[in-house]
Design a protein around this motif. Structure first.
Motif, PDB file in Angstrom:
ATOM      1  N   GLN A 133       0.961  -1.166  -0.100  1.00  0.00           N
ATOM      2  CA  GLN A 133      -0.101  -0.297   0.447  1.00  0.00           C
ATOM      3  C   GLN A 133       0.790   1.533  -0.134  1.00  0.00           C
ATOM      4  O   GLN A 133       0.902   2.477  -0.837  1.00  0.00           O
ATOM      5  CB  GLN A 133      -0.433   0.285   1.087  1.00  0.00           C
ATOM      6  N   ALA A 137       0.764   3.805  -3.063  1.00  0.00           N
ATOM      7  CA  ALA A 137       0.310   5.327  -2.573  1.00  0.00           C
ATOM      8  C   ALA A 137       1.527   5.944  -2.723  1.00  0.00           C
ATOM      9  O   ALA A 137       1.334   7.469  -3.077  1.00  0.00           O
ATOM     10  CB  ALA A 137      -0.085   5.139  -1.583  1.00  0.00           C
ATOM     11  N   GLU A 154      -6.959  -0.394  -6.413  1.00  0.00           N
ATOM     12  CA  GLU A 154      -6.344  -0.606  -4.788  1.00  0.00           C
ATOM     13  C   GLU A 154      -6.160   0.709  -4.798  1.00  0.00           C
ATOM     14  O   GLU A 154      -4.431   1.046  -4.312  1.00  0.00           O
ATOM     15  CB  GLU A 154      -4.990  -1.274  -5.574  1.00  0.00           C
ATOM     16  N   ARG A 155      -5.466   1.475  -5.941  1.00  0.00           N
ATOM     17  CA  ARG A 155      -4.262   2.610  -5.625  1.00  0.00           C
ATOM     18  C   ARG A 155      -4.644   3.404  -4.854  1.00  0.00           C
ATOM     19  O   ARG A 155      -4.710   4.214  -3.800  1.00  0.00           O
ATOM     20  CB  ARG A 155      -4.567   3.129  -7.143  1.00  0.00           C
ATOM     21  N   ALA A 158      -5.162   2.462  -1.134  1.00  0.00           N
ATOM     22  CA  ALA A 158      -3.218   2.817  -0.456  1.00  0.00           C
ATOM     23  C   ALA A 158      -3.460   4.139  -0.602  1.00  0.00           C
ATOM     24  O   ALA A 158      -2.692   4.556   0.518  1.00  0.00           O
ATOM     25  CB  ALA A 158      -2.215   2.390  -1.615  1.00  0.00           C
ATOM     26  N   TYR A 162      -3.019   6.186   3.458  1.00  0.00           N
ATOM     27  CA  TYR A 162      -1.407   5.708   3.437  1.00  0.00           C
ATOM     28  C   TYR A 162      -0.809   7.206   4.601  1.00  0.00           C
ATOM     29  O   TYR A 162       0.097   6.400   4.689  1.00  0.00           O
ATOM     30  CB  TYR A 162      -0.989   7.330   1.932  1.00  0.00           C
TER      31      TYR A 162
END
Length: 477
Positions: A133, A137, A154-155, A158, A162
């Protein structure tokens, strides 16, 4: 220590006609390289650089490679991602199986806007909680991380988690750095202990004789050669036992080295590499000393010539009394070229060098080296050397060869007896008639022919001829 040299780079640039300034791709893997250098000056046009499986501890001297697209640094000793900001076209970075523990160092890759793939598998940072993650990120330009595609959802997740993940990564990173500091201290302490132990062993070897072919000091050098030769043989056998013992001890030491539990650190990997290098050098030195045997003693310091048969060839020495010479028959290999034979005949011995191996034989009597002759059989390859004796020996001639029949010998004996007493032959004139040889050719009058010669006077019978006595003619004297 492996280094990047111009010779190495040109050798690896065979596909580019060994030209390095226009080189776009080069592979320098498995060269034991411990530092990246010179490439940013020699190969400015590089696009692909393979440096995997070396001993590189730091990323450096690549920032000027503006066209670099792929950098492979897998299986090295790198602990931090740095000095890649200048690689503007970098698209793929492989750091598999390194020692990257400072995960926060991935922030330096933010400026590499074309970076699409990053490989960190096998690094300590991958064990951190929230590792993926944090990287996803931090590096928003990435498309793949450790060969796994980064999806849009997923991004987003993340980026949302963060701040919390960054705190966790920071705490884990601090703990890891403390652990690494302790590992470095432990590795330094272990290296010092091994150096002290090695130094202690070397000091002990100074007082204990190692194998050098001699186990004693011959002060007077008065030992007879035969005794000394036996002692040298015994010392050689003891030396072989010593060498076998050293090899056995080395095997035990090597087994103990590899079985010793050590943490997986850059220092341990470097130490293993150094150990392998030392073992290889020791093995090469051992093989070299084993191959380089001391030269064979052909003649002793006392002047005694030795019988030597290094090639282990069968031979025979015959005494030809009839011709007053020795004949040496040496069974040289049939297919051996004659140019590989070197013959040296001396008054008391003969020496033949066969492919550098000596065959030397002491002769029972002196010979004439200048009159000696050597021949090579075309069928068997044997070398036959005729050695005339220096002292001529008078040998009584034997009787006529036995190949003659007994009848011939009796005839010879009779002829010898006849020669001793002269025999006269008597001829009966009644049985044989011989022609008158004296009057076979009749003489003719050759008066006035040719030069003046004395002519035979004709006998005239005075009774049968009538003539007048002239008083004016003087009487015949």
């Amino acid at each position: 220590m492996g280094r990047i040299t111009e010779e190495l780079v040109r050798q690896r640039a065979e596909h580019n006609n060994c030209e390095i300034f226009s080189l776009e791709e080069i592979s320098l893997h498995q060269q034991n390289i411990e530092k990246i250098e010179h490439l940013d000056k020699w190969c400015r046009d590089l696009k692909i650089l393979y440096l995997q499986n070396n001993l590189i501890p730091k990323i450096e001297n690549v920032s000027k490679l503006k066209k670099l697209e792929y950098l492979n640094l897998a299986l090295n000793n790198i602990e931090k991602i740095e000095n890649l900001e200048g690689c503007e076209e970098l698209q793929k970075l492989d750091l598999t199986a390194n020692f990257v523990g400072e995960l926060s160092s991935v922030k330096t890759l933010k400026n590499n806007i074309h970076l699409k793939e990053l490989f960190l598998t096998g690094n300590p940072c991958t064990d951190f909680e929230g590792y993926r993650q944090f990287v996803v990120a931090t590096l928003r330009q990435l498309k793949f991380l450790d060969s796994k595609e980064i999806g849009r959802s997923e991004r987003i997740q993340a980026l949302q988690s963060y701040p919390e993940v960054a705190k966790q990564i920071q705490e884990q990173e601090k703990a890891y750095l403390i652990k690494r500091r302790q590992e470095k201290e432990e590795a330094q302490r272990r290296i010092q202990e091994k150096q002290e132990k090695k130094k202690k062993n070397e000091n002990q070897k100074k007082y204990n004789p190692g194998y050098d072919g001699r186990w004693y000091t011959d002060i007077n050098n008065s030992i007879p050669y035969s005794v000394r030769e036996k002692e040298n043989q015994q010392k050689a056998e003891e030396g072989n036992e010593y060498r076998d013992l050293v090899i056995k001890e080395d095997d035990e030491e090597e087994r103990a080295f590899w079985e010793e539990p050590v943490p997986y650190t850059p220092e341990a990997r470097l130490e293993a590499h150094r150990y392998i290098e030392e073992k290889n050098k020791a093995k090469e030195n051992r093989e070299q000393t084993k191959k380089e045997k001391p030269p064979r003693t052909l003649i002793t310091p006392e002047g005694r010539v030795l019988n030597i048969n290094e090639p282990k060839l069968p031979f025979s020495l015959k005494d030809d009394e009839a011709n007053n010479q020795f004949i040496l028959d040496l069974a040289v290999y049939r297919h051996l070229d004659t140019s590989l034979l070197d013959i040296d005949v001396q008054p008391t011995y003969v020496r033949v060098m066969i492919k550098g191996k000596a065959f030397q034989l002491v002769l029972p009597a002196e010979v004439k080296p200048d009159n000696s002759a050597a021949k090579r059989s075309q069928t068997t390859g044997h070398l036959v050397i005729s050695l005339p004796k220096a002292k001529e020996i008078i040998v009584a001639k034997q009787d006529v060869s036995t190949s003659k029949k007994p009848s011939d010998t009796t005839k010879l004996q009779k002829n010898l007896r006849r020669n001793e007493c002269t025999e006269k032959l008597e001829v009966d004139p009644s049985k044989y008639s011989f022609p008158d040889v004296a009057n076979i050719v009749q003489e003719k009058d050759r008066i006035g022919q040719g030069p003046i010669r004395l002519q035979r006077q004709k006998t005239v019978d005075a009774n049968n001829m009538s003539f007048d006595d002239d008083p004016d003619v003087p009487p015949l004297i």
